[in-house]
Design a protein around this motif. Structure first.
Motif, short mmCIF file in Angstrom:
data_model
loop_
_atom_site.label_atom_id
_atom_site.label_comp_id
_atom_site.label_asym_id
_atom_site.label_seq_id
_atom_site.Cartn_x
_atom_site.Cartn_y
_atom_site.Cartn_z
N TRP A 21 14.47 19.47 32.39
CA TRP A 21 15.74 18.99 32.37
C TRP A 21 16.60 20.26 31.96
CZ3 TRP A 21 17.10 14.27 32.31
CH2 TRP A 21 15.86 13.19 32.22
N ARG B 27 15.29 5.68 26.49
CA ARG B 27 13.85 5.15 26.70
C ARG B 27 13.93 4.22 27.05
NH1 ARG B 27 11.95 6.14 21.79
NH2 ARG B 27 12.27 4.05 21.43
N GLU C 93 13.51 2.24 31.33
CA GLU C 93 14.46 2.50 32.62
C GLU C 93 15.73 0.92 33.35
OE1 GLU C 93 10.60 3.21 35.03
OE2 GLU C 93 9.92 1.80 34.80
N GLU D 295 6.68 6.20 29.89
CA GLU D 295 6.27 6.54 29.67
C GLU D 295 6.40 8.54 30.54
OE1 GLU D 295 4.35 3.34 30.93
OE2 GLU D 295 5.58 4.03 31.84
N SER D 296 7.54 7.82 30.81
CA SER D 296 8.15 9.44 31.24
C SER D 296 8.46 10.34 30.06
CB SER D 296 9.23 9.91 32.05
OG SER D 296 8.72 9.31 33.23
N TYR D 297 9.18 9.08 28.77
CA TYR D 297 10.17 9.42 27.32
C TYR D 297 8.90 9.95 26.90
CZ TYR D 297 13.32 9.04 23.79
OH TYR D 297 13.78 9.43 22.46
N ASP D 298 7.64 9.58 26.99
CA ASP D 298 7.06 10.04 26.04
C ASP D 298 6.33 11.52 26.04
OD1 ASP D 298 6.88 7.74 24.79
OD2 ASP D 298 5.09 6.95 26.18
N GLU D 299 6.84 11.97 27.62
CA GLU D 299 6.53 13.79 27.73
C GLU D 299 7.64 14.52 28.02
OE1 GLU D 299 6.18 13.07 31.98
OE2 GLU D 299 3.84 11.68 31.87
N ARG D 300 8.57 13.96 26.84
CA ARG D 300 9.89 14.56 26.63
C ARG D 300 9.57 15.84 25.35
NH1 ARG D 300 9.00 10.81 23.28
NH2 ARG D 300 9.88 10.78 20.59
N VAL E 76 14.85 6.80 31.01
CA VAL E 76 13.01 6.66 31.86
C VAL E 76 12.51 5.69 31.41
CG1 VAL E 76 14.51 9.31 32.64
CG2 VAL E 76 13.46 8.65 29.93
N SER E 77 11.76 5.84 32.02
CA SER E 77 10.54 5.33 31.53
C SER E 77 9.92 5.10 30.65
CB SER E 77 9.31 4.98 33.01
OG SER E 77 8.36 6.14 32.60
N CYS F 83 8.69 19.19 30.58
CA CYS F 83 8.97 18.61 30.89
C CYS F 83 10.45 18.90 30.42
CB CYS F 83 9.39 17.13 30.09
SG CYS F 83 10.35 16.00 30.52
#
Length: 300
Positions: free
Chosen positions: A133, A91, A93, A119-124, A116-117, A129
């Motif tokens: 991966w 988490r 970027e 925001e992107s991490y929160d969608e893991r 990653v940003s 998502c």
């Protein structure tokens, strides 16, 4: 394949003044001694995952964590020693592999770090998502942050086998609930499990129920298990990664008085909760109380 010898996790007895704490036998299960980098509950949660990677003939593990994640370090080290590869999705970027000692060590151990940003991490945890991966790294086993999956929970059940036959109260710091759920399933029905969430506003019961549901299926059975759980929710010292001079003084005292090292993120808060709880107890019969030291000293 046994990478780390759990016999190093001794039971340390904490001698308390009998006049202040009558009928109390306090033991600390020193899982922090299992390995310097894959310590505490981290190895317990990774053991069967590592075996699954080998069984499925995957190249390694892809997992998630923050910049100071003990989980990332544990995965990097365990995979290195097992001859596997590892990828850490981090988490932030703006970070790099040299941003702190934790990330440096992960990189030294061969972990590929992907930043990653937030925001992107929160969608893991979202299905789309995770599928992304898996598609990008088909030869890696996807493991949730903190090792919070079925295999982690089963691995934590083994801790109970290394405790005395009779434990009246069992204390543990709580993050993802994986360890606490494993302890709950593995312990005797007469053992009361005390969980100390380190996140402010964390709904322990709801999160434990969520993790237990696919495992137990039956709602009534889950309720019976959760009746043995007591939550100490007001000992977070402001929230995850926060502390104050009182907690730091307490940690220093425990090291001096009991030769017990604690960290300020997890175990310091949980042991503080235990000692505060003991102060208001008045046991009429002998009680065995066990505290699980879940490690985490690298960042604590």
């Amino acid at each position: 394949m046994e990478l780390f010898d759990t016999s190093k996790s001794v039971l340390q007895e904490i001698r308390l003044p009998a006049d202040e704490f009558p009928n109390v036998r306090l033991l600390v299960k020193r899982d922090d001694l299992i390995h310097p980098e894959v310590s505490g509950n981290k190895w317990r949660k990774l053991k069967f995952t590592i075996e699954l990677v080998s069984y499925q003939k995957k190249d390694g593990i892809l997992t998630f964590g923050g910049a100071y994640s003990n989980h990332l370090l544990a995965v990097a080290a365990a995979c290195k020693f097992a001859g596997l590869k590892s990828i850490g999705v981090v988490r932030g970027e703006e970070l790099t592999a040299t941003s702190n000692e934790n990330l440096k060590r992960c990189s030294e151990l061969g972990m590929e770090l992907i930043f990653v940003s937030r925001e992107s991490y929160d969608e893991r945890a979202e299905k789309s998502c995770q599928e992304g991966w898996k598609e990008a790294h088909p030869h890696y086993l996807l493991v949730p942050e903190g090792g919070a999956n079925y295999y982690g929970m089963v691995g934590c059940q083994e801790i109970v086998k290394e405790l005395p036959e009779k434990v009246d109260h069992l204390f543990v710091a709580q993050g993802t609930t994986t360890t606490s759920c494993g302890l709950l399933l593995g312990s005797d029905e007469k053992t009361r499990l005390h969980v100390v969430p380190v996140l402010k506003g964390f709904d322990s019961m709801a999160e434990m129920r969520k993790l237990l549901f696919p495992f137990l299926i039956d709602e009534e059975t889950i309720n019976e298990y959760l009746e043995r759980v007591e939550v100490h929710s007001e000992v977070h010292f402001g929230g995850y990664g926060k502390w104050n001079p009182e907690l730091l003084d307490f940690i220093t005292h425990c090291k001096t008085a009991f030769d017990l090292p604690l960290d300020k993120i997890y175990t310091g808060k949980a042991f503080y909760a235990l000692m505060e709880w003991l102060k208001v107890q008045n046991f009429q019969t002998p009680q065995t109380i066990a505290f699980l030291h879940t490690g985490g000293l690298n960042n604590g």
